[in-house]
Design an enzyme around this catalytic site. Structure first.
Site, PDB file in Angstrom:
ATOM      1  N   HIS A  76       1.317  -1.368  -0.437  1.00  0.00           N
ATOM      2  CA  HIS A  76       0.369   0.312  -0.088  1.00  0.00           C
ATOM      3  C   HIS A  76       1.432   1.220   0.059  1.00  0.00           C
ATOM      4  CE1 HIS A  76      -4.109  -1.309  -0.259  1.00  0.00           C
ATOM      5  NE2 HIS A  76      -3.750  -2.098   0.978  1.00  0.00           N
ATOM      6  N   GLU A  91      -7.359 -12.062   3.665  1.00  0.00           N
ATOM      7  CA  GLU A  91      -8.389 -11.283   3.130  1.00  0.00           C
ATOM      8  C   GLU A  91      -8.963 -11.033   1.980  1.00  0.00           C
ATOM      9  OE1 GLU A  91      -5.828  -7.847   3.730  1.00  0.00           O
ATOM     10  OE2 GLU A  91      -5.671  -8.248   5.780  1.00  0.00           O
TER      11      GLU A  91
END
Length: 238
Positions: A152, A216
């Site tokens: 990220h 996830e």
């Protein structure tokens, strides 16, 4: 050019006869204006609706909405509706590197063939924000250690789901940032609809250069971004 054409046409029309009445003059002026607008429209190329990637390095950070309007957004970390229960972004924006944006736009074009599109929960995350998150939840099981940084922070990871073209979310079995086995990719003890939705998301993203993490269903990393530098680029909030 506009004023030149207006004046030229006015001289031509009004110079051919006696001074018209106010009503005639107003009517003719409307005709002239429409003619001028038509000429200008034909000779002036329209401005592009979105920016082009031409000339931009693959590692440049860009605002995705400047290059496409085909996505939906629910940027949770700009709100308190997240597992941190805290707002860590000053404003809701989705930035990525150019190469990530290109891959996302291509993936989204394929999703649209199925009547759905990508909705973002999180995109590029400045490393300073990673430090904020680490202060709230200093647990590497849930938040990457900012000293190493995550993808990220490199501009190559996105947290996403799928919505219909009208904005209705597909059922993925859990909400974003649900930490439990129900969110695992290898948990097949779920209704067929949910498994099919996750499969569509996963297989399509993989075809466009992304890989997932087992725990996830929403998280995808661009394969070519793993070696990019951790960044702390910050966007302006208007």
């Amino acid at each position: 050019m506009k004023y030149f054409l207006t004046g030229l046409m006015a001289l031509f029309i009004f110079g051919c006869k006696e001074q018209p009445s106010k009503e005639e003059q107003s009517h003719k002026q409307d005709i002239i204006q429409k003619a001028v607008d038509t000429v200008i429209k034909k000779v002036t190329p329209p401005k592009p609706k979105f920016r082009s990637f031409e000339g931009l390095a693959d590692t440049t950070f860009i605002r995705l909405a400047d290059f496409s309007d085909g996505f939906a957004y629910d940027l949770r970390y700009a709100t308190e509706n997240n597992f941190l229960k805290a707002k860590v972004y000053d404003c809701a924006e989705c930035y990525t590197r150019v190469k990530t944006a290109k891959a996302l736009i291509k993936a989204n074009a394929e999703f649209k063939q199925h009547g759905v599109k990508i909705k973002f929960y999180d995109c590029y995350r400045p490393n300073s924000v990673q430090y904020k998150m680490w202060e709230i939840v200093p647990n590497p099981q849930y938040v990457a250690n900012p000293k190493k940084g995550s993808i990220h922070n490199r501009g190559g990871a996105v947290d996403i789901t799928l919505v219909t073209l009208n904005g209705e979310e597909l059922d993925m079995g859990t909400d974003f940032d649900f930490f439990g086995k129900k969110a695992y990719h290898d948990n097949f003890d779920l209704p067929k609809e949910i498994l099919d939705n996750r499969k569509l998301l996963k297989e399509t993203m993989e075809r466009h250069g992304f890989w997932s993490i087992r725990t996830e269903w929403w998280h995808y990393n661009l394969s070519s971004a793993s070696k990019d530098k951790v960044a702390n680029f910050k966007w302006n909030c208007d």
